[in-house]
Design a protein around this motif. Structure first.
Motif, PDB file in Angstrom:
ATOM      1  N   TYR A  24     -64.745 -10.512  11.508  1.00 11.59           N
ATOM      2  CA  TYR A  24     -64.416  -9.157  11.961  1.00 11.59           C
ATOM      3  C   TYR A  24     -65.543  -8.612  12.850  1.00 11.59           C
ATOM      4  O   TYR A  24     -65.296  -8.056  13.927  1.00 11.59           O
ATOM      5  N   LEU A  42     -54.356  -2.583   8.752  1.00 12.38           N
ATOM      6  CA  LEU A  42     -54.075  -1.848   7.503  1.00 12.38           C
ATOM      7  C   LEU A  42     -53.872  -0.348   7.704  1.00 12.38           C
ATOM      8  O   LEU A  42     -53.528   0.369   6.762  1.00 12.38           O
ATOM      9  N   LEU A  46     -53.289   2.683   4.915  1.00 16.93           N
ATOM     10  CA  LEU A  46     -54.377   3.594   4.523  1.00 16.93           C
ATOM     11  C   LEU A  46     -54.026   5.037   4.850  1.00 16.93           C
ATOM     12  O   LEU A  46     -54.302   5.946   4.070  1.00 16.93           O
ATOM     13  N   VAL A  76     -63.870   1.662   7.837  1.00 18.44           N
ATOM     14  CA  VAL A  76     -63.068   2.404   6.849  1.00 18.44           C
ATOM     15  C   VAL A  76     -63.694   3.788   6.627  1.00 18.44           C
ATOM     16  O   VAL A  76     -62.995   4.803   6.524  1.00 18.44           O
ATOM     17  N   ARG A  79     -62.867   6.694   9.005  1.00 19.42           N
ATOM     18  CA  ARG A  79     -61.689   7.497   8.624  1.00 19.42           C
ATOM     19  C   ARG A  79     -62.111   8.647   7.687  1.00 19.42           C
ATOM     20  O   ARG A  79     -61.724   9.794   7.878  1.00 19.42           O
ATOM     21  N   TRP A  82     -64.224  11.306   9.652  1.00 16.09           N
ATOM     22  CA  TRP A  82     -63.441  12.221  10.503  1.00 16.09           C
ATOM     23  C   TRP A  82     -62.738  13.268   9.644  1.00 16.09           C
ATOM     24  O   TRP A  82     -62.693  14.441   9.984  1.00 16.09           O
ATOM     25  N   ASP A 173     -52.863  10.332  12.538  1.00 17.66           N
ATOM     26  CA  ASP A 173     -53.610  11.085  11.525  1.00 17.66           C
ATOM     27  C   ASP A 173     -54.322  12.250  12.211  1.00 17.66           C
ATOM     28  O   ASP A 173     -54.978  12.067  13.235  1.00 17.66           O
ATOM     29  N   SER A 176     -58.433  11.520  12.446  1.00 21.01           N
ATOM     30  CA  SER A 176     -58.870  10.372  13.254  1.00 21.01           C
ATOM     31  C   SER A 176     -58.375  10.493  14.691  1.00 21.01           C
ATOM     32  O   SER A 176     -59.100  10.177  15.640  1.00 21.01           O
ATOM     33  N   TRP A 181     -59.901  11.524  20.229  1.00 21.23           N
ATOM     34  CA  TRP A 181     -59.609  11.989  21.597  1.00 21.23           C
ATOM     35  C   TRP A 181     -60.716  12.932  22.068  1.00 21.23           C
ATOM     36  O   TRP A 181     -61.161  12.873  23.215  1.00 21.23           O
TER      37      TRP A 181
HETATM   38  C1  LIG Z   1     -58.077   7.812  20.887  1.00 21.96           C
HETATM   39  C2  LIG Z   1     -58.014   7.250  19.479  1.00 21.96           C
HETATM   40  C3  LIG Z   1     -57.036   7.689  18.589  1.00 21.96           C
HETATM   41  C4  LIG Z   1     -56.990   7.205  17.272  1.00 21.96           C
HETATM   42  N1  LIG Z   1     -56.018   7.660  16.421  1.00 21.96           N
HETATM   43  C5  LIG Z   1     -55.994   7.228  15.136  1.00 21.96           C
HETATM   44  C6  LIG Z   1     -55.021   7.710  14.223  1.00 21.96           C
HETATM   45  O1  LIG Z   1     -54.192   8.565  14.551  1.00 21.96           O
HETATM   46  N2  LIG Z   1     -55.022   7.215  12.947  1.00 21.96           N
HETATM   47  C7  LIG Z   1     -55.952   6.275  12.542  1.00 21.96           C
HETATM   48  O2  LIG Z   1     -55.897   5.856  11.377  1.00 21.96           O
HETATM   49  N3  LIG Z   1     -56.891   5.824  13.380  1.00 21.96           N
HETATM   50  C8  LIG Z   1     -56.950   6.261  14.655  1.00 21.96           C
HETATM   51  N4  LIG Z   1     -57.903   5.776  15.509  1.00 21.96           N
HETATM   52  C9  LIG Z   1     -58.944   4.857  14.975  1.00 21.96           C
HETATM   53  C10 LIG Z   1     -58.646   3.357  15.096  1.00 21.96           C
HETATM   54  O3  LIG Z   1     -58.251   3.057  16.401  1.00 21.96           O
HETATM   55  C11 LIG Z   1     -57.574   2.862  14.114  1.00 21.96           C
HETATM   56  O4  LIG Z   1     -57.871   3.298  12.807  1.00 21.96           O
HETATM   57  C12 LIG Z   1     -57.545   1.323  14.102  1.00 21.96           C
HETATM   58  O5  LIG Z   1     -57.258   0.865  15.407  1.00 21.96           O
HETATM   59  C13 LIG Z   1     -56.473   0.849  13.134  1.00 21.96           C
HETATM   60  O6  LIG Z   1     -56.318  -0.537  13.208  1.00 21.96           O
HETATM   61  P1  LIG Z   1     -56.721  -1.477  12.000  1.00 21.96           P
HETATM   62  O7  LIG Z   1     -56.117  -0.990  10.744  1.00 21.96           O
HETATM   63  O8  LIG Z   1     -56.429  -2.877  12.383  1.00 21.96           O
HETATM   64  O9  LIG Z   1     -58.293  -1.224  11.949  1.00 21.96           O
HETATM   65  P2  LIG Z   1     -59.487  -2.099  11.356  1.00 21.96           P
HETATM   66  O10 LIG Z   1     -60.446  -2.348  12.466  1.00 21.96           O
HETATM   67  O11 LIG Z   1     -59.023  -3.269  10.615  1.00 21.96           O
HETATM   68  O12 LIG Z   1     -60.213  -1.057  10.383  1.00 21.96           O
HETATM   69  C14 LIG Z   1     -59.867  -0.892   8.998  1.00 21.96           C
HETATM   70  C15 LIG Z   1     -59.513   0.554   8.743  1.00 21.96           C
HETATM   71  O13 LIG Z   1     -60.612   1.411   9.013  1.00 21.96           O
HETATM   72  C16 LIG Z   1     -60.143   2.642   9.591  1.00 21.96           C
HETATM   73  N5  LIG Z   1     -60.695   2.748  10.951  1.00 21.96           N
HETATM   74  C17 LIG Z   1     -61.053   1.736  11.766  1.00 21.96           C
HETATM   75  N6  LIG Z   1     -61.591   2.220  12.915  1.00 21.96           N
HETATM   76  C18 LIG Z   1     -61.537   3.554  12.819  1.00 21.96           C
HETATM   77  C19 LIG Z   1     -61.948   4.610  13.687  1.00 21.96           C
HETATM   78  N7  LIG Z   1     -62.535   4.391  14.868  1.00 21.96           N
HETATM   79  N8  LIG Z   1     -61.725   5.886  13.284  1.00 21.96           N
HETATM   80  C20 LIG Z   1     -61.141   6.150  12.081  1.00 21.96           C
HETATM   81  N9  LIG Z   1     -60.761   5.177  11.218  1.00 21.96           N
HETATM   82  C21 LIG Z   1     -60.957   3.901  11.577  1.00 21.96           C
HETATM   83  C22 LIG Z   1     -58.634   2.577   9.617  1.00 21.96           C
HETATM   84  O14 LIG Z   1     -58.111   3.211   8.474  1.00 21.96           O
HETATM   85  C23 LIG Z   1     -58.376   1.087   9.597  1.00 21.96           C
HETATM   86  O15 LIG Z   1     -57.135   0.738   9.045  1.00 21.96           O
HETATM   87  C24 LIG Z   1     -57.967   6.248  16.844  1.00 21.96           C
HETATM   88  C25 LIG Z   1     -58.942   5.810  17.754  1.00 21.96           C
HETATM   89  C26 LIG Z   1     -58.964   6.295  19.046  1.00 21.96           C
HETATM   90  C27 LIG Z   1     -60.049   5.793  19.983  1.00 21.96           C
END
Ligand SMILES: Cc1cc2nc3c(=O)[nH]c(=O)nc-3n(C[C@H](O)[C@H](O)[C@H](O)COP(=O)(O)OP(=O)(O)OC[C@H]3O[C@@H](n4cnc5c(N)ncnc54)[C@H](O)[C@@H]3O)c2cc1C
Length: 398
Positions: A24, A42, A46, A76, A79, A82, A173, A176, A181
């Motif tokens: 990762y 995930l 979540l 994680v 999240r 935020w 969410d 987040s 943004w």
């Molecule tokens: C413009 C923008 C808008 C976003 N909108 C959302 C949204 O509405 N909801 C949302 O859950 N995330 C949002 N994110 C954060 C992030 O992009 C997603 O959580 C992530 O892409 C989810 O994919 P994953 O489960 O494979 O993440 P993984 O990389 O596998 O991470 C595991 C978990 O960690 C949390 N996470 C990871 N990165 C972030 C991050 N940067 N910020 C907050 N939590 C994170 C998520 O719950 C995620 O499932 C946003 C990011 C950006 C740049």
């Protein structure tokens, strides 16, 4: 297709566990396309707490050391961070809601309709719009590029981009999304913007995209100063259940077993259970069909998993309006409704109305916040980096 059940979420977690360490850390910034994921996927689980942060981090740390899985665990906690930050700055959410409402009432600006239809002529943007609409998901790096191009190349208002994401992301969410943004726009870390470049996009998409004509500068947006922070509520449980007690679940937390296990004795006897959800509350323009299907499916999954003291399954009122909740509570003769605490966002707005409507009938609403949130949120008052310093201590308490 992402199946909206707790079982499917736990399976996805299990499948990802071997990759949560060095793989990762090495690959997470690469968006190699829908069929070659480098991240966990995930987030829809979540976001609705079909699977909790505590379960995910706990399972990862059974498999890897904190050192090896540091990057994943930190993500994680982004999240959590935020959410804690927005709790302390609810004015940011109020302004966002106001600005989206106004833009929708006044008519969207030139270029908006082409952007959300995937007709900007920027191949990457147009492909990402299709991917978002078709799958309800975009990779994190792609979300950053998308937001940057939306704001600085297309010159569109950030809050309308955030609203477009919120309507289509299965993981949409309030905290987040809105705060990420704002971070790209230079509002969250005042003056610091994120500029997407063709070379970075090409490198991290394996050469799939190399868009031309992107903005070469990104001037930070500005805003009226925010009011002083609102302190995080000290108590995890607000109110005391009495008489006949019912449980009302909602789309911010659909895993009641571990929630109630944190508070032994809080509810001596659960007389009734209901699960309500209103994905359309995310935006004045409603939510996409994919979001509605996922959220409704998640609601139904929670309803089949949750029974009252007599073994009756949960009710799923046809709509989430306060009147429907009151009708359920009255029909069950309840004195108290216990509900998971909903952080700043659409569900909190809805529960404020539900509280008023129940109170008019002499029924109390008691909120229960998870220890995970109660422990971490107060530390989310400044930037992520001071917050990050508390992660080892927070995970020791798991
Ligand atoms: C413009 C923008 C808008 C976003 N909108 C959302 C949204 O509405 N909801 C949302 O859950 N995330 C949002 N994110 C954060 C992030 O992009 C997603 O959580 C992530 O892409 C989810 O994919 P994953 O489960 O494979 O993440 P993984 O990389 O596998 O991470 C595991 C978990 O960690 C949390 N996470 C990871 N990165 C972030 C991050 N940067 N910020 C907050 N939590 C994170 C998520 O719950 C995620 O499932 C946003 C990011 C950006 C740049």
């Amino acid at each position: 297709m992402i199946v909206p059940t707790r079982v499917a979420g736990l399976e996805a977690l299990d499948e990802f566990l071997p990759l949560a360490g060095s793989a990762y850390a090495r690959d997470r910034n690469h968006d190699l396309g829908v069929s070659r994921r480098t991240v966990s996927g995930l987030s829809p689980y979540l976001r609705h707490r079909l699977v909790t942060e505590r379960e995910v981090v706990g399972a990862v740390l059974e498999r890897h050391t904190l050192g090896a899985a540091e990057k994943f665990v930190q993500e994680v906690f982004w999240r959590t961070y935020w959410k804690g930050w927005l709790e302390q700055n609810p004015e940011v959410w109020r302004r966002y809601r106001r600005d989206v409402d106004r833009a929708v009432d006044a008519g969207v600006p030139a270029g908006y309709d082409e952007a959300v239809a995937g007709r900007t002529g920027i191949d990457a943007m147009d492909a990402w719009v299709r991917e978002l609409v078709d799958t309800g998901y975009l990779h994190n790096h792609t979300r950053m590029w998308f937001a940057s191009i939306w704001i600085f190349t297309l010159g569109l208002p950030w809050h309308l981009g955030a609203d477009f994401f919120h309507r289509h992301l299965l993981d949409g969410d309030a905290a987040s999304n809105t705060l990420s943004w704002r971070w790209v726009a230079g509002l969250q870390t005042a003056g610091k913007t994120y500029l997407a470049t063709a070379s970075n996009i090409s490198r991290f998409t394996d050469g799939r995209f190399s868009p031309e004509g992107l903005a070469t500068t990104a001037r930070a947006l500005d805003e009226e100063p925010l009011p002083p922070r609102t302190p995080v509520e000290a108590a995890d449980v607000v109110g005391s259940p009495y008489g006949r007690v019912g449980l009302l679940l909602h789309e911010e937390d659909l895993e009641p077993e571990s929630l109630l296990a944190e508070r032994p004795g809080l509810v001596a006897r659960l007389s009734a259970v209901a699960v309500s959800a209103d994905p359309g509350g995310r935006s004045p323009q409603g939510a996409s069909a994919a979001v509605v299907a996922f959220t409704t499916g998640a609601r139904d999954d929670a309803a089949t998993r949750t029974r009252d003291a007599d073994g009756r399954p949960a009710r799923t009122p046809t709509d989430a309006r306060p009147a429907a909740v009151v009708e359920w509570a009255r029909s069950e003769g309840l004195d108290t409704v216990v509900t998971p605490y909903a952080p700043v966002g659409p569900v909190q707005e809805r529960l404020t109305s539900v509280r008023g409507a129940l109170s008019a009938e002499g029924i109390d609403l008691v909120t229960v916040r998870r220890r995970w949130d109660g422990e971490a949120w107060p530390s989310a008052s400044r930037g992520f980096f001071p917050f990050r310093g508390r992660i080892p201590e927070l995970v020791r308490q798991l």
